[in-house]
Design a protein around this motif. Structure first.
Motif, PDB file in Angstrom:
ATOM      1  N   HIS A  68      -2.125  -5.753  -3.254  1.00 40.35           N
ATOM      2  CA  HIS A  68      -3.006  -4.586  -3.139  1.00 40.35           C
ATOM      3  C   HIS A  68      -2.429  -3.485  -2.261  1.00 40.35           C
ATOM      4  O   HIS A  68      -3.025  -2.417  -2.152  1.00 40.35           O
ATOM      5  CB  HIS A  68      -4.364  -5.005  -2.578  1.00 40.35           C
ATOM      6  N   ASN A 136     -11.436  -9.733  -3.818  1.00 38.33           N
ATOM      7  CA  ASN A 136     -10.238  -8.983  -4.218  1.00 38.33           C
ATOM      8  C   ASN A 136     -10.561  -7.558  -4.640  1.00 38.33           C
ATOM      9  O   ASN A 136      -9.900  -6.610  -4.212  1.00 38.33           O
ATOM     10  CB  ASN A 136      -9.519  -9.724  -5.342  1.00 38.33           C
ATOM     11  N   ALA A 140      -9.502  -4.115  -2.723  1.00 39.84           N
ATOM     12  CA  ALA A 140      -8.609  -3.133  -3.352  1.00 39.84           C
ATOM     13  C   ALA A 140      -9.120  -1.708  -3.188  1.00 39.84           C
ATOM     14  O   ALA A 140      -8.327  -0.767  -3.102  1.00 39.84           O
ATOM     15  CB  ALA A 140      -8.420  -3.461  -4.825  1.00 39.84           C
ATOM     16  N   THR A 145      -7.525  -0.898   3.270  1.00 41.87           N
ATOM     17  CA  THR A 145      -6.426  -1.594   2.603  1.00 41.87           C
ATOM     18  C   THR A 145      -5.296  -0.635   2.248  1.00 41.87           C
ATOM     19  O   THR A 145      -4.147  -1.052   2.092  1.00 41.87           O
ATOM     20  CB  THR A 145      -6.937  -2.290   1.331  1.00 41.87           C
ATOM     21  N   SER A 147      -4.771   0.941  -0.563  1.00 46.73           N
ATOM     22  CA  SER A 147      -4.266   0.522  -1.871  1.00 46.73           C
ATOM     23  C   SER A 147      -4.449   1.647  -2.872  1.00 46.73           C
ATOM     24  O   SER A 147      -5.408   1.677  -3.623  1.00 46.73           O
ATOM     25  CB  SER A 147      -5.004  -0.735  -2.346  1.00 46.73           C
ATOM     26  N   GLY A 150      -4.268   0.199  -6.407  1.00 42.56           N
ATOM     27  CA  GLY A 150      -5.443  -0.617  -6.673  1.00 42.56           C
ATOM     28  C   GLY A 150      -6.682   0.230  -6.847  1.00 42.56           C
ATOM     29  O   GLY A 150      -7.520  -0.025  -7.717  1.00 42.56           O
ATOM     30  N   ASP A 187      -0.865  -5.256  -9.673  1.00 49.79           N
ATOM     31  CA  ASP A 187      -1.550  -4.417  -8.682  1.00 49.79           C
ATOM     32  C   ASP A 187      -2.942  -4.952  -8.368  1.00 49.79           C
ATOM     33  O   ASP A 187      -3.474  -4.719  -7.283  1.00 49.79           O
ATOM     34  CB  ASP A 187      -1.692  -2.971  -9.190  1.00 49.79           C
ATOM     35  N   LEU A 188      -3.543  -5.628  -9.336  1.00 45.65           N
ATOM     36  CA  LEU A 188      -4.833  -6.278  -9.122  1.00 45.65           C
ATOM     37  C   LEU A 188      -4.679  -7.797  -9.212  1.00 45.65           C
ATOM     38  O   LEU A 188      -5.613  -8.504  -9.601  1.00 45.65           O
ATOM     39  CB  LEU A 188      -5.873  -5.777 -10.134  1.00 45.65           C
TER      40      LEU A 188
END
Length: 551
Positions: A68, A136, A140, A145, A147, A150, A187-188
């Motif tokens: 992420h 998760n 993301a 994070t 991200s 994400g 990415d996920l």
């Protein structure tokens, strides 16, 4: 003897022709999507065991292997072996089960319900379940994070509801066409909630997933060892076997320098090497001791971008003049020796949403470039560089990645071409942090970037203030008409209607010179003849789950 320019070009073309003929006699395979593999028709029965050494083209920066928190290509190529996804995208762009056994879309088209496998465990022994999926997705999109990929991949995400231990409902505020394609990417990829809580800020250096390989030893900045996950029994649809991976160990050595990477492959110190430079690719294709796999990377092609927040790059006529001054066809043939072709669109040609209507919509035309700049009042000075109101027509190009994919070699040719019409291009090579800081502040004129991504929704990230980068999108574009098209395409679930929207989007980007696409990248993997069944995911990174070594 001094060759004229025409004679020099003739020699280059003759050499290219010879090398391509030799290449035709070699051993290579190619693919336009996922799941390409080596030619193993006569390889026999796969055997388990052994160590495969991969000479990776690049370095996993700061050893970050958090699905992420990094979109850097070398990291992502490695992470595909560590993290699994809810679904798998198959070569025909349909989707098959992986960690999710099945899924359904709500009547209002805004929620996906996934039924999860009940036999999956993370590398740390903790269970994979609905709570893990919720953790998760929430992580993301959490700003903490950081991200950006994400966040883009989840689009108008609202929440995840845990229905029961192995059923989860993912909710969006509007229809979101790219979701299944995005959730199939690393990415996920699904990380261990327990490990994230345990390691905190050091989780990126201590990755824990559910994949066929788990982290063994790390030599910071040099290499890492992945070892077989002996409990693995949940491979995605389309795999050639079930159960643990065949390879006992996957050793990944960071070998950024092209010549060294080729040397360790040819000497047998490595079994696999990727991103083979053009001059060596032609030779390896012709070498019976190696297999060469080539697959078009589904991505936003490497392109040049103007800082449209600065004059004169906010003037479309100046942008058109710059584009007309660049002979990409000649530059790409010179640098890539016939192993790459010119890109006409931001999207890869094998993308389901690529449109050929943008092909040949501009051309190398230095007369047009000179005439346009003359009319705009840019006058050539004594050194040949144009000046207007005391300001030189000079472009600063920021770089932190070196000659990756021979991009600086290409830029060197482009620099000379621009100089011929009175435009100065200055390369500034700086640390990555400095480049990022200056980019955010808008302290540059010209930039180059690509972004691997199977779904065309990546265009929203690159060209829209409504994307995760906001006003700092790489193209520095703020165009309501374009953003409206991008939002429509992001929500459109009908594939044919979505294709038409992305056709208009690509045409609009090219018409307004919001970027200058350069080359189409074929991701290449060369391996010893004893290595079999390396496959590729979407967008085209190597998968070693089915790979094996003939003993």
């Amino acid at each position: 003897m001094k060759l004229s320019k025409r004679s020099y070009q003739s020699v280059i073309l003759i050499l290219i022709a010879i090398m391509l003929v030799l290449a035709g006699c070699g051993n290579s395979s190619s693919s336009s999507g996922s799941s390409a593999d080596t030619n193993s028709a006569d390889a026999g029965t796969p055997t388990a065991g052994g160590e495969l050494v991969w000479a990776l083209a690049g370095v996993v920066t700061n050893d970050i292997l958090d699905a992420h928190r990094t979109g850097f290509a070398p990291s992502t190529r490695v992470m595909r072996s560590i993290y699994d996804s809810l679904v798998v995208e198959l070569p025909d762009h349909t989707f098959g089960p992986w960690l999710a056994e099945s899924w359904s879309l709500s009547d209002d088209k805004k929620s996906y319900t996934f039924k999860l496998r009940q036999d999956v465990k993370f590398h740390d022994g903790t269970p994979f379940n609905a709570e893990a999926v919720k953790f998760n997705f929430d992580r993301a999109v959490d700003p903490a994070t950081q991200s950006y990929l994400g966040k883009n991949a989840l689009g108008p995400y609202v929440s995840t509801d845990v229905i029961d231990e192995y059923t989860v409902k993912v909710n969006f505020s509007s229809t979101f066409a790219p979701f299944l394609s995005n959730v199939a990417k690393v990415d996920l990829g699904i990380v261990s909630p327990a490990a994230v809580k345990k390691y905190g800020e050091t989780f990126p250096q201590n990755p824990v997933g559910t994949g066929p390989f788990k982290l063994g030893k790390v030599v910071p900045g040099t290499e890492l060892d992945l070892v077989r996950n002996e409990d693995y029994n949940w491979a995605p649809s389309g795999s050639k076997h079930q159960g643990p991976a065949y390879l006992e160990k996957l050793t990944i050595k960071y070998v950024a320098e092209d010549a060294t990477r080729l040397s360790v492959l040819q000497s047998g110190q490595a079994d696999v090497a990727d991103i083979i430079p053009p001059q060596n690719l032609l030779a390896l294709r012709a070498d019976s001791g190696f297999n060469v796999q080539e697959t078009e990377l589904l991505q936003h092609n490497y392109s040049y971008y103007f800082n449209q927040n600065k004059e004169p790059w906010n003037d479309i006529n100046v942008r058109k003049a710059v584009r007309a001054a660049i002979d990409l066809d000649s530059a790409i043939k010179t640098v890539y020796l016939g192993t790459a072709k010119q890109a006409w669109s931001p999207l890869s040609p094998h993308s389901l949403y690529y449109t050929s209507t943008v092909e040949n919509t501009w051309k190398y035309d230095p007369d047009f470039a000179n005439k346009t700049l003359d009319e705009l009042g840019w006058v050539k000075g004594d050194d040949g560089i144009r000046v207007k109101d005391g300001k030189r027509l000079s472009m600063e190009f920021l770089d932190a990645q070196g000659n990756r994919e021979k991009r600086l070699d290409l830029l060197a040719v482009v620099t000379q071409q621009l100089k011929q019409v009175g435009i100065e291009l200055k390369l500034l090579t700086l640390p990555a942090g400095t480049v990022s800081e200056r980019s955010l502040k808008g302290e540059y004129d010209f930039a180059g970037s690509s972004q691997f991504y199977g779904d065309p929704s990546i265009l929203r990230q690159m060209y829209s203030t409504k994307g995760p980068s906001g006003v700092n999108n790489v193209a520095r574009t703020s165009d309501p008409a374009l953003e409206d098209l991008l939002e429509q395409a992001n929500a459109e679930l009908d594939s044919s209607k979505r294709q038409e929207l992305y056709k208009k989007i690509q045409e609009y980007i090219i018409e307004n010179v919001y970027s200058i696409p350069t080359y189409v990248l074929d991701y290449t993997v060369a391996s010893s003849k004893k290595v079999h069944d390396i496959t590729f995911d979407s967008p085209a990174w190597p998968v070693f789950y089915d790979a094996w070594i003939k003993q």
